[in-house]
Design an enzyme around this catalytic site. Structure first.
Site, PDB file in Angstrom:
ATOM      1  N   ARG A 286      41.000  43.175  38.096  1.00 34.57           N
ATOM      2  CA  ARG A 286      41.500  42.282  39.135  1.00 34.57           C
ATOM      3  C   ARG A 286      42.981  41.969  38.930  1.00 34.57           C
ATOM      4  O   ARG A 286      43.491  42.003  37.815  1.00 34.57           O
ATOM      5  CB  ARG A 286      40.701  40.971  39.138  1.00 34.57           C
ATOM      6  CG  ARG A 286      39.286  41.114  39.630  1.00 34.57           C
ATOM      7  CD  ARG A 286      38.517  39.824  39.490  1.00 34.57           C
ATOM      8  NE  ARG A 286      38.320  39.459  38.094  1.00 34.57           N
ATOM      9  CZ  ARG A 286      37.648  38.389  37.692  1.00 34.57           C
ATOM     10  NH1 ARG A 286      37.118  37.581  38.596  1.00 34.57           N
ATOM     11  NH2 ARG A 286      37.504  38.118  36.408  1.00 34.57           N
TER      12      ARG A 286
ATOM     13  N   ASP B  65      38.096  44.520  33.338  1.00 30.25           N
ATOM     14  CA  ASP B  65      38.470  43.640  34.453  1.00 30.25           C
ATOM     15  C   ASP B  65      39.710  44.241  35.109  1.00 30.25           C
ATOM     16  O   ASP B  65      40.776  44.312  34.485  1.00 30.25           O
ATOM     17  CB  ASP B  65      38.755  42.226  33.939  1.00 30.25           C
ATOM     18  CG  ASP B  65      38.868  41.209  35.071  1.00 30.25           C
ATOM     19  OD1 ASP B  65      39.100  41.626  36.221  1.00 30.25           O
ATOM     20  OD2 ASP B  65      38.717  40.003  34.799  1.00 30.25           O
TER      21      ASP B  65
END
Length: 504
Positions: free
Chosen positions: A388, A386
């Site tokens: 983000r 991930d």
């Protein structure tokens, strides 16, 4: 076959014509000269010097030939060319990257390439076999190591680059009303000084159509940067055009957020950091905090209707839940309960594929078809599970007066199953008072006694209205079940695994 260099008779005739005293007549006919190499041109080029070839005669390579005023344009013997000592070096512009090389950000060395395309499944065709094996082996070791110890923090090189950047700033550039199947929303477009993407905020606050908030009502969710004065010479129409208006726009109603003065002050009080106590004056403690969701862009799920993920379904469900009316219980026996319109926001970040981009996301889909899950596929492509970030989302929330740590804004309830997202918001100073789960609709239909919305999912082949391509329906299928299992088992999402036993 031997090709003669020249025809002696034709060469002699041409030489007599060029050097003879008699001028040729129109009827003078010379024999054809079909030699592969023209000895006269070669002789002329040799006599002119070593810097001249036959191509100079054929193509006019002398710079001054087409300029009559230039010396040497007609007499090539006077052409000397440019002096090499007087030439100035052309200025070269150096590109300075503001981010570390990918191999440093991923912790790879030069032997592993550090490129997105350097996948163990697609070695270059023209590399030696031994090099292919070595490269495939080294990348496999890196992938295995990242699977055992997935990176949880940002690499040092990237952190140092971010630390050198200017403080993060966001600015709402425009705002407008958008009617949706769940009711009207206000779409906000944001710019920032970290990337060139246009992030958005979908604000659900229909009470704004009635003007300033009442003394016993919660403050409106408005952008501070949008309502601010941008320039001394801006007009009221400039402000209205970008969305800094109050109430509902119509041909007969166009009031900017600055006029009249009393109205403007009423709008700015809830976000006045110098008077944080004013924002709770007259409000009931029973009014819940605004419901928000931090949602990352998903082209495949929201626009194409892909059933590999539930992103399109989650976006529609978030807007639906935020739009639900809020019932405030009565504070005394004599006063009845009160219902107010739903309020909250969806911060829509342009972070496709958990931050790896649409291209890598599509490649990851192919790896998933080969048997890998979503986490392993990202790692094999050289990405984190991930990637983000939520700094921009938190700045947008603060601009909307939500979750401010200094007491000037409201605390928030977050729609998410991801505990890492809640932790990231709290690290940025957002005050989160509750995490509201986002249970997939396909799982709700297996447990209809848990939610009231499950009944609407039981219609026969009828499309339920919604904000995305999937509408108000449910995503289902083997791909989705595998995707959700991976999020629960490998990414720590908080969801009950009802797939095997719906009665659990």
């Amino acid at each position: 076959m031997h090709v003669p260099l020249s025809n002696p008779d034709s060469d002699a005739a041409l030489l007599d014509l060029l050097t003879g005293s008699e001028r040729p007549t129109a009827k003078t006919i010379l024999p054809r000269r079909d030699a592969a190499l023209d000895p006269l041109l070669i002789a002329a080029a040799t006599a002119s010097g070593p810097h001249v070839t036959r191509n100079h005669y054929q193509h006019d390579f002398f710079p001054g030939v087409m300029l009559p005023q230039s010396e040497g344009s007609w007499d090539w013997t006077k052409f000397t060319g440019d002096d090499a000592s007087t030439r100035t070096e052309r200025k070269r512009l150096a590109y300075v990257s503001r981010q570390a090389p990918r191999r440093q950000r991923l912790g790879l060395d030069d032997t592993q390439g550090g490129k997105e395309n350097a996948s163990p499944l697609s070695p270059a065709e023209n590399l030696p076999t031994s090099h292919q094996k070595k490269r495939r082996s080294s990348l496999a070791q890196v992938t295995d190591e990242r699977l055992r110890n997935p990176p949880t923090t940002q690499p040092e090189s990237t952190r140092s680059v971010h630390q050198s950047l200017a403080p993060l700033e966001v600015k709402c550039m425009a705002r407008t009303r958008i009617p949706t199947p769940h009711g009207p929303v206000f779409l906000h477009i944001y710019h920032n000084n970290r990337d060139s993407k246009e992030h958005m905020a979908i604000v659900v606050d229909p009470a704004q159509f009635s003007g300033p908030p009442a003394p016993d009502a919660p403050p409106h969710i408005r952008s501070r940067t949008l309502d601010a004065v941008w320039s001394a010479d801006e007009t009221e129409m400039d402000r209205i055009t970008r969305g800094a208006y109050v109430g509902r726009l119509s041909p007969t109603s166009r009031v900017s957020s600055q006029a009249p003065e009393g109205l403007a002050s009423a709008l700015t009080v809830p976000r006045d950091h110098s008077h944080p106590a004013q924002q709770v004056t007259g409000l009931s403690n029973a009014i819940p905090s605004p419901l928000i969701r931090i949602h990352s862009e998903c082209f495949t799920g929201e626009t194409v209707g892909s059933m590999r993920c539930d992103c399109g379904e989650q976006l529609d469900e978030a807007i639906r839940l935020i739009s639900q009316p809020i019932t405030i219980p009565s504070q005394s026996v004599s006063s009845p309960s009160k219902t107010i319109a739903g309020r909250g926001a969806v911060v829509y970040l342009r972070q496709e594929g958990r931050g790896i981009g649409l291209l890598s996301k599509i490649r990851a889909y192919n790896l998933q078809d080969l048997g890998h899950d979503t986490v392993t596929a990202n790692l094999m492509l050289g990405h984190q599970a991930d990637e983000r970030g939520y700094e921009i989302a938190c700045a947008i929330l603060r601009d909307l007066g939500l979750g401010n740590p200094d007491g000037a804004g409201e605390s928030v309830r977050v729609l998410t199953n991801n505990p890492d997202k809640v932790e990231a918001l709290e690290k940025e100073g957002i005050r989160v008072v509750e995490r509201v789960p986002m249970i997939p609709r396909s799982w709700k239909s297996r447990n209809p006694h848990l939610v009231d919305h499950a009944a609407s999912l039981q219609v026969d082949d009828a499309r339920v209205e919604g904000a995305t391509l999937i509408g108000g329906g449910a995503v289902h299928g083997e791909d989705l079940d595998k995707y959700l299992r991976t999020k629960v088992l490998k990414m720590g999402h908080i969801l009950p695994l009802w797939l095997d036993n719906p009665e659990q």
